[in-house]
Design a protein around this motif. Sequence first.
Motif, PDB file in Angstrom:
ATOM      1  N   UNK A 225       0.815  -1.220   0.000  1.00  0.00           N
ATOM      2  CA  UNK A 225       0.000   0.000   0.000  1.00  0.00           C
ATOM      3  C   UNK A 225       0.841   1.258   0.000  1.00  0.00           C
ATOM      4  N   UNK A 226       1.889   1.287   0.816  1.00  0.00           N
ATOM      5  CA  UNK A 226       2.760   2.466   0.882  1.00  0.00           C
ATOM      6  C   UNK A 226       3.492   2.673  -0.441  1.00  0.00           C
ATOM      7  N   UNK A 227       4.000   1.595  -1.029  1.00  0.00           N
ATOM      8  CA  UNK A 227       4.721   1.720  -2.307  1.00  0.00           C
ATOM      9  C   UNK A 227       3.790   2.223  -3.406  1.00  0.00           C
ATOM     10  N   UNK A 228       2.573   1.696  -3.446  1.00  0.00           N
ATOM     11  CA  UNK A 228       1.617   2.150  -4.463  1.00  0.00           C
ATOM     12  C   UNK A 228       1.294   3.623  -4.272  1.00  0.00           C
ATOM     13  N   UNK A 229       1.102   4.051  -3.028  1.00  0.00           N
ATOM     14  CA  UNK A 229       0.753   5.448  -2.779  1.00  0.00           C
ATOM     15  C   UNK A 229       1.936   6.386  -2.982  1.00  0.00           C
ATOM     16  N   UNK A 230       3.158   5.893  -2.777  1.00  0.00           N
ATOM     17  CA  UNK A 230       4.343   6.747  -2.960  1.00  0.00           C
ATOM     18  C   UNK A 230       4.712   6.915  -4.433  1.00  0.00           C
ATOM     19  N   UNK A 231       4.427   5.916  -5.235  1.00  0.00           N
ATOM     20  CA  UNK A 231       4.784   5.953  -6.651  1.00  0.00           C
ATOM     21  C   UNK A 231       3.531   5.780  -7.514  1.00  0.00           C
ATOM     22  N   UNK A 232       2.708   6.819  -7.604  1.00  0.00           N
ATOM     23  CA  UNK A 232       1.419   6.657  -8.301  1.00  0.00           C
ATOM     24  C   UNK A 232       1.546   6.468  -9.810  1.00  0.00           C
ATOM     25  N   UNK A 233       2.661   6.896 -10.396  1.00  0.00           N
ATOM     26  CA  UNK A 233       2.814   6.750 -11.846  1.00  0.00           C
ATOM     27  C   UNK A 233       3.353   5.368 -12.216  1.00  0.00           C
ATOM     28  N   UNK A 234       4.293   4.844 -11.440  1.00  0.00           N
ATOM     29  CA  UNK A 234       4.911   3.557 -11.765  1.00  0.00           C
ATOM     30  C   UNK A 234       4.100   2.368 -11.263  1.00  0.00           C
ATOM     31  N   UNK A 235       3.366   2.562 -10.177  1.00  0.00           N
ATOM     32  CA  UNK A 235       2.673   1.432  -9.556  1.00  0.00           C
ATOM     33  C   UNK A 235       1.638   0.766 -10.468  1.00  0.00           C
ATOM     34  N   UNK A 236       0.882   1.484 -11.294  1.00  0.00           N
ATOM     35  CA  UNK A 236      -0.057   0.761 -12.169  1.00  0.00           C
ATOM     36  C   UNK A 236       0.649  -0.202 -13.124  1.00  0.00           C
ATOM     37  N   UNK A 237       1.812   0.196 -13.633  1.00  0.00           N
ATOM     38  CA  UNK A 237       2.530  -0.697 -14.547  1.00  0.00           C
ATOM     39  C   UNK A 237       3.036  -1.932 -13.821  1.00  0.00           C
TER      40      UNK A 237
END
Length: 189
Positions: free
Chosen positions: A95-107
């Motif tokens: 959750x923290x990684x997804x919220x910290x990197x909103x552009x890269x996390x979807x990929x």
Amino acid sequence: MEQPVDVTEQSTNYNSTIEYEILQVPWWVVLLEGIIAILVGLFLLYRPAATTVFLIQILGIFWLAEGILSVIGALIFSGNRVWKLLSGILSIIAGVVILMYPIYSPFVVLTLFVIFIGVWAIINGIVKIALALKGGGWGIGIIGILTIILGLLLLTNSLVGVLFLPWMFGFFLIIGGIGSLIWGLRMRT
């Protein structure tokens, strides 16, 4: 001496006492679910990148909240503490990684999902081929081969799968939403 009990009589008496409760959902909940599914599906079809980023951010918030609750549950309640704690920590990190990197996390999330689908397709294809060899027929064998080919394509070129996944989800959400609308209106009458 005790008389033997007829097992079939006993099992039928037991089965007749079992009652199933049908969950009653208000018709408007099903209708609302259909409307939301259609809207999200349309957004995924017309604005796939922005909608995917938004949905992955919601997923990150969900994983973060679930991880916190899981860690608290592991500390308070006994039973499977290690697994609850490990699951909670991994959910918090995700959750923290997804919220910290909103552009890269979807990929990253979509790529992992495409890899999962590719592996699942290969395993499913192997099972279908095994069924065909055991007498299931040529049709199942051909579907198994095509499923393995699809899995290999997804694993060798996961970027194509990542790019098409939002549109596929959008299409299925619209179809499912239409089904929910019809079902909700049927429930009303």
